[in-house]
Design a protein around this motif. Sequence first.
Motif, PDB file in Angstrom:
ATOM      1  N   ARG A  77       0.842  -1.192   0.000  1.00  0.00           N
ATOM      2  CA  ARG A  77       0.000   0.000   0.000  1.00  0.00           C
ATOM      3  C   ARG A  77       0.877   1.241   0.000  1.00  0.00           C
ATOM      4  N   GLY A  78       0.687   2.073  -1.043  1.00  0.00           N
ATOM      5  CA  GLY A  78       1.315   3.388  -1.061  1.00  0.00           C
ATOM      6  C   GLY A  78       0.298   4.390  -0.534  1.00  0.00           C
ATOM      7  N   GLY A  79      -0.433   5.033  -1.469  1.00  0.00           N
ATOM      8  CA  GLY A  79      -1.498   5.961  -1.074  1.00  0.00           C
ATOM      9  C   GLY A  79      -2.861   5.295  -0.979  1.00  0.00           C
ATOM     10  N   GLY A  80      -2.951   4.016  -1.375  1.00  0.00           N
ATOM     11  CA  GLY A  80      -4.218   3.275  -1.293  1.00  0.00           C
ATOM     12  C   GLY A  80      -5.252   3.686  -2.325  1.00  0.00           C
ATOM     13  N   HIS A  81      -4.822   4.358  -3.419  1.00  0.00           N
ATOM     14  CA  HIS A  81      -5.772   4.934  -4.373  1.00  0.00           C
ATOM     15  C   HIS A  81      -6.096   4.051  -5.564  1.00  0.00           C
ATOM     16  N   ASN A  82      -5.416   2.949  -5.698  1.00  0.00           N
ATOM     17  CA  ASN A  82      -5.655   2.190  -6.922  1.00  0.00           C
ATOM     18  C   ASN A  82      -7.117   1.783  -7.008  1.00  0.00           C
ATOM     19  N   VAL A  83      -7.744   2.077  -8.152  1.00  0.00           N
ATOM     20  CA  VAL A  83      -9.183   1.843  -8.269  1.00  0.00           C
ATOM     21  C   VAL A  83      -9.514   0.361  -8.166  1.00  0.00           C
ATOM     22  N   GLY A  85      -8.033  -1.648  -6.194  1.00  0.00           N
ATOM     23  CA  GLY A  85      -7.824  -2.071  -4.807  1.00  0.00           C
ATOM     24  C   GLY A  85      -6.695  -3.052  -4.631  1.00  0.00           C
ATOM     25  N   THR A  86      -5.632  -2.937  -5.449  1.00  0.00           N
ATOM     26  CA  THR A  86      -4.552  -3.925  -5.391  1.00  0.00           C
ATOM     27  C   THR A  86      -3.738  -3.841  -4.092  1.00  0.00           C
ATOM     28  N   ALA A  87      -3.938  -2.787  -3.304  1.00  0.00           N
ATOM     29  CA  ALA A  87      -3.158  -2.645  -2.062  1.00  0.00           C
ATOM     30  C   ALA A  87      -3.654  -3.541  -0.945  1.00  0.00           C
ATOM     31  N   GLY A 137       0.259  13.524 -10.660  1.00  0.00           N
ATOM     32  CA  GLY A 137      -1.177  13.506 -10.940  1.00  0.00           C
ATOM     33  C   GLY A 137      -1.922  14.712 -10.401  1.00  0.00           C
ATOM     34  N   VAL A 138      -3.240  14.706 -10.628  1.00  0.00           N
ATOM     35  CA  VAL A 138      -4.040  15.912 -10.418  1.00  0.00           C
ATOM     36  C   VAL A 138      -4.846  15.919  -9.119  1.00  0.00           C
ATOM     37  N   VAL A 139      -4.745  14.869  -8.319  1.00  0.00           N
ATOM     38  CA  VAL A 139      -5.462  14.866  -7.032  1.00  0.00           C
ATOM     39  C   VAL A 139      -4.413  14.663  -5.943  1.00  0.00           C
ATOM     40  N   THR A 142      -3.520  11.366  -3.872  1.00  0.00           N
ATOM     41  CA  THR A 142      -3.070  10.139  -4.562  1.00  0.00           C
ATOM     42  C   THR A 142      -1.660   9.782  -4.072  1.00  0.00           C
ATOM     43  N   GLY A 143      -1.349   8.484  -4.044  1.00  0.00           N
ATOM     44  CA  GLY A 143      -0.020   8.046  -3.629  1.00  0.00           C
ATOM     45  C   GLY A 143       1.004   8.227  -4.741  1.00  0.00           C
ATOM     46  N   LEU A 144       2.196   8.709  -4.349  1.00  0.00           N
ATOM     47  CA  LEU A 144       3.299   8.825  -5.313  1.00  0.00           C
ATOM     48  C   LEU A 144       3.722   7.438  -5.802  1.00  0.00           C
ATOM     49  N   GLY A 145       3.717   6.433  -4.897  1.00  0.00           N
ATOM     50  CA  GLY A 145       4.267   5.116  -5.226  1.00  0.00           C
ATOM     51  C   GLY A 145       3.610   4.490  -6.441  1.00  0.00           C
ATOM     52  N   GLY A 146       2.315   4.245  -6.338  1.00  0.00           N
ATOM     53  CA  GLY A 146       1.617   3.592  -7.447  1.00  0.00           C
ATOM     54  C   GLY A 146       1.609   4.463  -8.685  1.00  0.00           C
ATOM     55  N   LEU A 147       1.426   5.762  -8.493  1.00  0.00           N
ATOM     56  CA  LEU A 147       1.337   6.665  -9.647  1.00  0.00           C
ATOM     57  C   LEU A 147       2.648   6.697 -10.421  1.00  0.00           C
ATOM     58  N   GLY A 152       2.260   8.160 -14.540  1.00  0.00           N
ATOM     59  CA  GLY A 152       2.041   9.457 -13.896  1.00  0.00           C
ATOM     60  C   GLY A 152       1.726  10.580 -14.860  1.00  0.00           C
ATOM     61  N   TYR A 153       0.453  10.644 -15.270  1.00  0.00           N
ATOM     62  CA  TYR A 153      -0.024  11.769 -16.085  1.00  0.00           C
ATOM     63  C   TYR A 153      -0.444  12.908 -15.165  1.00  0.00           C
ATOM     64  N   GLY A 154      -0.313  14.148 -15.638  1.00  0.00           N
ATOM     65  CA  GLY A 154      -0.783  15.276 -14.838  1.00  0.00           C
ATOM     66  C   GLY A 154      -0.689  16.574 -15.597  1.00  0.00           C
ATOM     67  N   ILE A 203       9.731  -3.241  -3.923  1.00  0.00           N
ATOM     68  CA  ILE A 203       9.004  -2.249  -3.126  1.00  0.00           C
ATOM     69  C   ILE A 203       9.913  -1.032  -2.980  1.00  0.00           C
ATOM     70  N   VAL A 204       9.491   0.058  -3.542  1.00  0.00           N
ATOM     71  CA  VAL A 204      10.334   1.261  -3.534  1.00  0.00           C
ATOM     72  C   VAL A 204      10.140   1.993  -2.213  1.00  0.00           C
ATOM     73  N   THR A 205      11.223   2.134  -1.473  1.00  0.00           N
ATOM     74  CA  THR A 205      11.146   2.828  -0.189  1.00  0.00           C
ATOM     75  C   THR A 205      11.630   4.268  -0.310  1.00  0.00           C
ATOM     76  N   ALA A 419      -3.733   0.585 -22.956  1.00  0.00           N
ATOM     77  CA  ALA A 419      -4.470   1.320 -21.924  1.00  0.00           C
ATOM     78  C   ALA A 419      -3.439   1.782 -20.907  1.00  0.00           C
ATOM     79  N   TYR A 420      -3.841   2.685 -20.032  1.00  0.00           N
ATOM     80  CA  TYR A 420      -2.951   3.148 -18.958  1.00  0.00           C
ATOM     81  C   TYR A 420      -3.037   2.136 -17.815  1.00  0.00           C
ATOM     82  N   VAL A 421      -1.898   1.570 -17.432  1.00  0.00           N
ATOM     83  CA  VAL A 421      -1.902   0.454 -16.475  1.00  0.00           C
ATOM     84  C   VAL A 421      -2.515   0.876 -15.136  1.00  0.00           C
ATOM     85  N   ASN A 422      -2.380   2.126 -14.751  1.00  0.00           N
ATOM     86  CA  ASN A 422      -2.899   2.563 -13.454  1.00  0.00           C
ATOM     87  C   ASN A 422      -4.419   2.712 -13.432  1.00  0.00           C
ATOM     88  N   TYR A 423      -5.062   2.612 -14.576  1.00  0.00           N
ATOM     89  CA  TYR A 423      -6.525   2.693 -14.594  1.00  0.00           C
ATOM     90  C   TYR A 423      -7.167   1.342 -14.897  1.00  0.00           C
TER      91      TYR A 423
END
Length: 471
Positions: A77-83, A85-87, A137-139, A142-147, A152-154, A203-205, A419-423
């Motif tokens: 879990r980075g920011g927990g934002h993945n739609v 829910g992979t975290a 990103g624009v919100v 959002t977690g830096l890790g997953g994005l 990382g579009y923005g 896992i990027v620390t 497709a964009y992998v993060n979506y």
Amino acid sequence: MTDLLGPVHRESAESSLRRRFEGRLVGPDDPAYDEVRAVWNGMHERRPSLVARCSNAADVGAALRYAAATGRAVTVRGGGHNVAGTAVADGAVMIDLSLMRGVDVDPGARIARAQGGCLLRDLDAATLAHGLACPAGVVSHTGLGGLALGGGYGWLGRKWGLTCDHLLAAEVVLADGTVVEATEEEHPELLWGLRGGGGNLGIVTRFTLRLRPVGPVSYRTGVFPLSEAAAALADYRAFAEAQGPDLHAVGALKHAGRQDWIPAELRGAPALFLTAAWFGAEELGPARTAPLFARAAPGATASRVMSYAQLQALGDHGEPHGNRYFTKSCYLTGLSAGPVGQLIGSAREMPSPRSSVDFEYLRGAICDVPDADSAFPRRDAPYICTVSAQWTDPAEDAANAAWSRRGVERLADWQFGGAYVNYLQDEKPGKVAEVYGAARYERLAAVKRRYDPDNVLAGNQNIPPAAHPHA
Ligand SMILES: Cc1cc2nc3c(=O)[nH]c(=O)nc-3n(C[C@H](O)[C@H](O)[C@H](O)COP(=O)(O)OP(=O)(O)OC[C@H]3O[C@@H](n4cnc5c(N)ncnc54)[C@H](O)[C@@H]3O)c2cc1C
């Protein structure tokens, strides 16, 4: 998951973890359990066996070793934002980085070192103190890790490129618990894979990121009734595609809110919003953003000059934690009358007033980065579109997911591919391979074989390790 270990073995693995762990371990009996296992998308109500709230790379390694010793799956879990829910996963050990949010900035070198659990707002707050930012990103929650690991579009993408294009180095805890620094000289193939390959490789620390100068942003937005949307979108397309990298223009079809500047007759109904943000010299902003609204008649427009931090927080309130979300996304070849008609059709059929159909013209600096420099695929995609459903009542799950799915299916004739992998969410088998294309996917699978041969890090948009060439 079947528990193949005896209780004695499990207890000794757990007591060994507790002895060396410097963060906080939260099990199902802990009063904090429900809070720390929750992720942004309320659809993913899952129960991990343990949440390991890590405070440093050694904790991450210890949690990985504990998971291996007890036969548990792992999620990160980075920011927990993945739609998707992979975290979080039932029965797994959640390696939670959300206590690791420190950022060091070297303003002279224009570099930030950000811990793996940072939110975008943590990074922005530290860098903007020096007039610098890393495109992201624009919100801001959002977690830096997953994005960053997915791309990382923005707002600054057309000017400076993706977040992953700014990744200079990374401290990575590998699946076996060892810690390496991936740079252009040491583990260059790992660094290549971290630039777009998602959370597959380690896992990027700590992310080491290149920073860019940012100043005030000239921002102009306008709302159009749906009856004007086709004409306004023809103007958007002509405008957006003619701009240099200092201008980024985005659009959204969504219900109009009750803000003062929105005309009373448009409030509460689906409408088209267009927005232009200018990142060049401030005095040029009004002249550069106004033409987006010069032809089709908007119901109203609003403009202001704001700081980059304000821009980054503009979207925060619209996508709160805990609501239910379902998003499908695709790249589009263009925004001709065909896809425009389908986008407007989706807006008319929106089952929930919090949902939206978002699109933006990409290109610019995203295409300037050599394709071979990163695992990120499809840099040349002209447009990205997301059909995002948001609602609160579980009884409405099926209707909202169906609307989002259909919103992308109806664009089939104009899709660019991939497709964009993060979506990604709820995809058919083979989708991740399609996202990367054959050559990139094979290269990523070979990197995976070297750094995570047992596919310990599988709670993601997974790229299984390639079979050994001599097997
Ligand atoms: C409201 C909202 C707005 C968004 N806006 C944008 C946007 O503007 N641009 C954009 O490109 N994307 C955007 N996204 C998508 C975003 O990039 C993904 O949801 C991303 O996965 C979020 O990262 P996270 O760390 O918060 O996610 P998490 O759910 O915590 O993690 C997702 C996955 O990322 C991996 N991961 C996370 N951190 C690490 C780490 N430190 N090391 C290794 N693996 C890690 C893991 O595999 C994990 O399963 C947005 C999402 C939301 C919900």
